[in-house]
Design a protein around this motif. Structure first.
Motif, PDB file in Angstrom:
ATOM      1  N   GLY A   1      48.447  -4.605   3.278  1.00  8.89           N
ATOM      2  CA  GLY A   1      48.168  -4.291   4.856  1.00  8.89           C
ATOM      3  C   GLY A   1      48.358  -2.814   5.138  1.00  8.89           C
ATOM      4  O   GLY A   1      48.123  -2.047   4.130  1.00  8.89           O
ATOM      5  N   SER A   2      48.352  -2.651   6.151  1.00  9.04           N
ATOM      6  CA  SER A   2      47.928  -0.923   6.658  1.00  9.04           C
ATOM      7  C   SER A   2      49.177   0.021   6.049  1.00  9.04           C
ATOM      8  O   SER A   2      49.009   0.847   5.488  1.00  9.04           O
ATOM      9  N   PRO A   3      50.299  -0.811   5.786  1.00 11.21           N
ATOM     10  CA  PRO A   3      51.579   0.029   5.243  1.00 11.21           C
ATOM     11  C   PRO A   3      51.572   0.114   3.739  1.00 11.21           C
ATOM     12  O   PRO A   3      52.068   0.792   3.169  1.00 11.21           O
ATOM     13  N   GLY A   4      50.761  -0.668   3.125  1.00  7.17           N
ATOM     14  CA  GLY A   4      50.638  -1.013   1.600  1.00  7.17           C
ATOM     15  C   GLY A   4      50.817  -2.263   1.063  1.00  7.17           C
ATOM     16  O   GLY A   4      50.573  -2.969   1.992  1.00  7.17           O
ATOM     17  N   VAL A   5      51.417  -2.567  -0.085  1.00  5.11           N
ATOM     18  CA  VAL A   5      51.677  -3.786  -0.584  1.00  5.11           C
ATOM     19  C   VAL A   5      53.178  -4.407   0.095  1.00  5.11           C
ATOM     20  O   VAL A   5      54.105  -3.401   0.225  1.00  5.11           O
ATOM     21  N   ASP A   6      53.028  -5.588   0.485  1.00  3.61           N
ATOM     22  CA  ASP A   6      54.280  -6.223   1.173  1.00  3.61           C
ATOM     23  C   ASP A   6      54.830  -6.777  -0.030  1.00  3.61           C
ATOM     24  O   ASP A   6      54.737  -8.049  -0.249  1.00  3.61           O
ATOM     25  N   ARG A   7      55.725  -5.973  -0.546  1.00  4.23           N
ATOM     26  CA  ARG A   7      56.638  -6.343  -1.616  1.00  4.23           C
ATOM     27  C   ARG A   7      57.514  -7.670  -1.279  1.00  4.23           C
ATOM     28  O   ARG A   7      57.593  -8.663  -2.095  1.00  4.23           O
TER      29      ARG A   7
ATOM     30  N   MET B   1      56.551  -0.520  -9.688  1.00  2.85           N
ATOM     31  CA  MET B   1      57.664  -1.433 -10.146  1.00  2.85           C
ATOM     32  C   MET B   1      58.400  -1.055 -11.472  1.00  2.85           C
ATOM     33  O   MET B   1      59.392  -1.127 -11.989  1.00  2.85           O
ATOM     34  N   GLN B   2      57.283  -0.506 -12.638  1.00  3.08           N
ATOM     35  CA  GLN B   2      57.986  -0.068 -13.618  1.00  3.08           C
ATOM     36  C   GLN B   2      58.926   1.063 -13.465  1.00  3.08           C
ATOM     37  O   GLN B   2      59.903   1.123 -14.127  1.00  3.08           O
ATOM     38  N   GLU B   3      58.328   2.174 -12.779  1.00  2.00           N
ATOM     39  CA  GLU B   3      59.194   3.199 -12.429  1.00  2.00           C
ATOM     40  C   GLU B   3      60.509   3.018 -11.882  1.00  2.00           C
ATOM     41  O   GLU B   3      61.549   3.708 -11.967  1.00  2.00           O
TER      42      GLU B   3
ATOM     43  N   GLY C   1      61.597  -2.489 -11.208  1.00  2.00           N
ATOM     44  CA  GLY C   1      61.771  -3.312 -10.428  1.00  2.00           C
ATOM     45  C   GLY C   1      61.575  -4.894 -11.032  1.00  2.00           C
ATOM     46  O   GLY C   1      61.888  -4.835 -12.249  1.00  2.00           O
ATOM     47  N   ARG C   2      61.649  -6.025 -10.159  1.00  2.00           N
ATOM     48  CA  ARG C   2      61.334  -7.118 -10.836  1.00  2.00           C
ATOM     49  C   ARG C   2      60.337  -7.517 -11.568  1.00  2.00           C
ATOM     50  O   ARG C   2      59.373  -6.817 -11.520  1.00  2.00           O
TER      51      ARG C   2
ATOM     52  N   VAL D   1      54.988  -6.917 -16.258  1.00  2.00           N
ATOM     53  CA  VAL D   1      55.521  -7.379 -14.848  1.00  2.00           C
ATOM     54  C   VAL D   1      55.195  -8.803 -14.579  1.00  2.00           C
ATOM     55  O   VAL D   1      56.273  -9.283 -14.018  1.00  2.00           O
ATOM     56  N   PHE D   2      54.145  -9.343 -14.812  1.00  2.00           N
ATOM     57  CA  PHE D   2      53.878 -10.826 -14.478  1.00  2.00           C
ATOM     58  C   PHE D   2      53.894 -11.821 -15.553  1.00  2.00           C
ATOM     59  O   PHE D   2      53.789 -13.090 -15.157  1.00  2.00           O
TER      60      PHE D   2
END
Length: 367
Positions: free
Chosen positions: A169-175, A208-210, A213-214, A248-249
């Motif tokens: 969305g406008s703020p970026g990725v909705d984690r 996520m790597q930096e 993250g999960r 990551v996935f």
């Protein structure tokens, strides 16, 4: 010069257009239709309804792709007697300003048919209602972004309605939403199709790597489909994308593919054979009966069987404007097809990818 003819035109409601529309539909569905005849009639339509196209072909060569820059200055639309039902926006090759691409009702129908047919062949084969997680804005939030339209169409047609969703969305990725959809898919052992702009995927994985993250091991059959447009600072290789997808996935290398699309086109070009061709590991593009990529010499614009030149795409699903586009990309011609190996203007991502790169890099993520 105007791209619209001032002489006798072929009407949108003419039997010629009715029959052309039906034959393009047969090409998409794999029924019997003569692709060469369809292309010939599309060229006749463009030459008849657009004086600028006729003049351009007369001064260069018949059927040569219209430069993508034309869609910013004076966008071609072949049916002034029919109001467009949809207008999509695209950034031009310099990354400044926007272009307009208009679609008639039948033009939209053909594009949607092409999108779904290609996705069925190249993305969804062997999958039954996977979770389709889109790394693009929802279509309602970005009605002028053709990537948002196409990926939402794919999700509605092929995806699990409960586990599919949009996470940009406008703020970026909705984690939180992304994590929830992935967790639920793993719990239900539902394969996941992650689809979106290359730049968004790269920005997300790197952050996520930096942040340590999960990570997930997504169910067998899960796939990543990234759509062109690499980061501005450095071109990311196919191997690096596949490594990120695995770390990551938990997506295997054979679960990754890339698609090339443009607002000016109705169809997408997917990876064909999984053999590196370009300098960053780019794969040759698979040709379909209704869309093909080819490479032209920068000097005399002749078609090349091998080597580097200007990428041209001929898309027989395009009804509302000339069906060939001379892109601002370099192509590499070879026996397996044409690979897309970068922008002619280095470091200038196009259209949707440019906008999404700005959102996910500069505004960060929604946590």
């Amino acid at each position: 010069m105007s791209w619209h003819s001032t002489t006798t035109r072929i009407s949108y409601h003419d039997a010629f257009v009715d029959e052309l529309y039906e034959d393009i539909g047969r090409l998409i569905s794999g029924e019997s239709a003569d692709a060469q005849q369809v292309e010939s009639r599309l060229r006749l339509l463009a030459r008849t309804n657009s004086a600028a196209t006729a003049a351009y072909w007369s001064s260069h060569q018949e059927g040569l792709g219209v430069p993508d820059t034309a869609y910013k200055a004076n966008p071609p639309y072949l049916f002034p007697d029919e109001e467009p039902v949809r207008i999509f926006r695209t950034s031009n090759t310099t990354g400044t300003g926007t272009g307009r691409v208009a679609y008639s009702r039948r033009g939209m129908e053909l594009m949607d048919m092409s999108i779904l047919a290609n996705a069925g062949r190249h993305i969804m084969r062997g999958l039954d209602e996977p979770a389709v997680i889109r790394l693009v804005p929802a279509e309602q939030a970005a009605p002028g972004m053709i990537m948002a339209h196409g990926m939402e169409l794919i999700a509605r047609r092929f995806g699990d309605p409960e586990l599919s969703g949009c996470v940009v969305g406008s703020p970026g990725v909705d984690r939180p939403t992304l994590h929830d959809l992935l967790d639920r898919s793993v719990a239900e052992q539902r394969p996941v199709v992650l689809i979106g702009a290359t730049s968004v995927f790269v920005n997300l994985c790197q952050s996520m790597q930096e942040e340590r993250g999960r990570s997930w091991v997504l169910p067998s059959g899960s796939r990543l489909v990234d759509a062109g447009g690499h980061k501005r600072s450095r071109r990311v290789t196919v191997d690096e994308i596949r490594t990120m997808a695995a770390e990551v996935f938990g997506i295997d290398p054979d679960g990754h593919s890339n698609l090339f699309g443009m607002t000016e086109l109705a169809s997408q070009l997917y990876d064909g054979e999984d053999t590196p061709a370009g300098p960053s590991g780019e794969r040759p593009r698979a040709a379909e009966a209704f869309v093909r990529a080819q490479v032209r010499s920068p000097g005399d614009l002749s078609l090349l069987e091998s080597g580097v030149g200007l990428l041209e795409v001929v898309d027989l699903c395009v009804l509302d404007r000339p069906c060939a586009v001379l892109t601002g990309d370099w192509g590499l011609a070879g026996p397996g097809g044409a690979a897309v190996i970068g922008r002619v203007a280095q470091g200038r991502p196009r259209g949707c990818s440019l906008a999404l790169d700005e959102i996910t890099t500069e505004r960060g993520t929604h946590v």
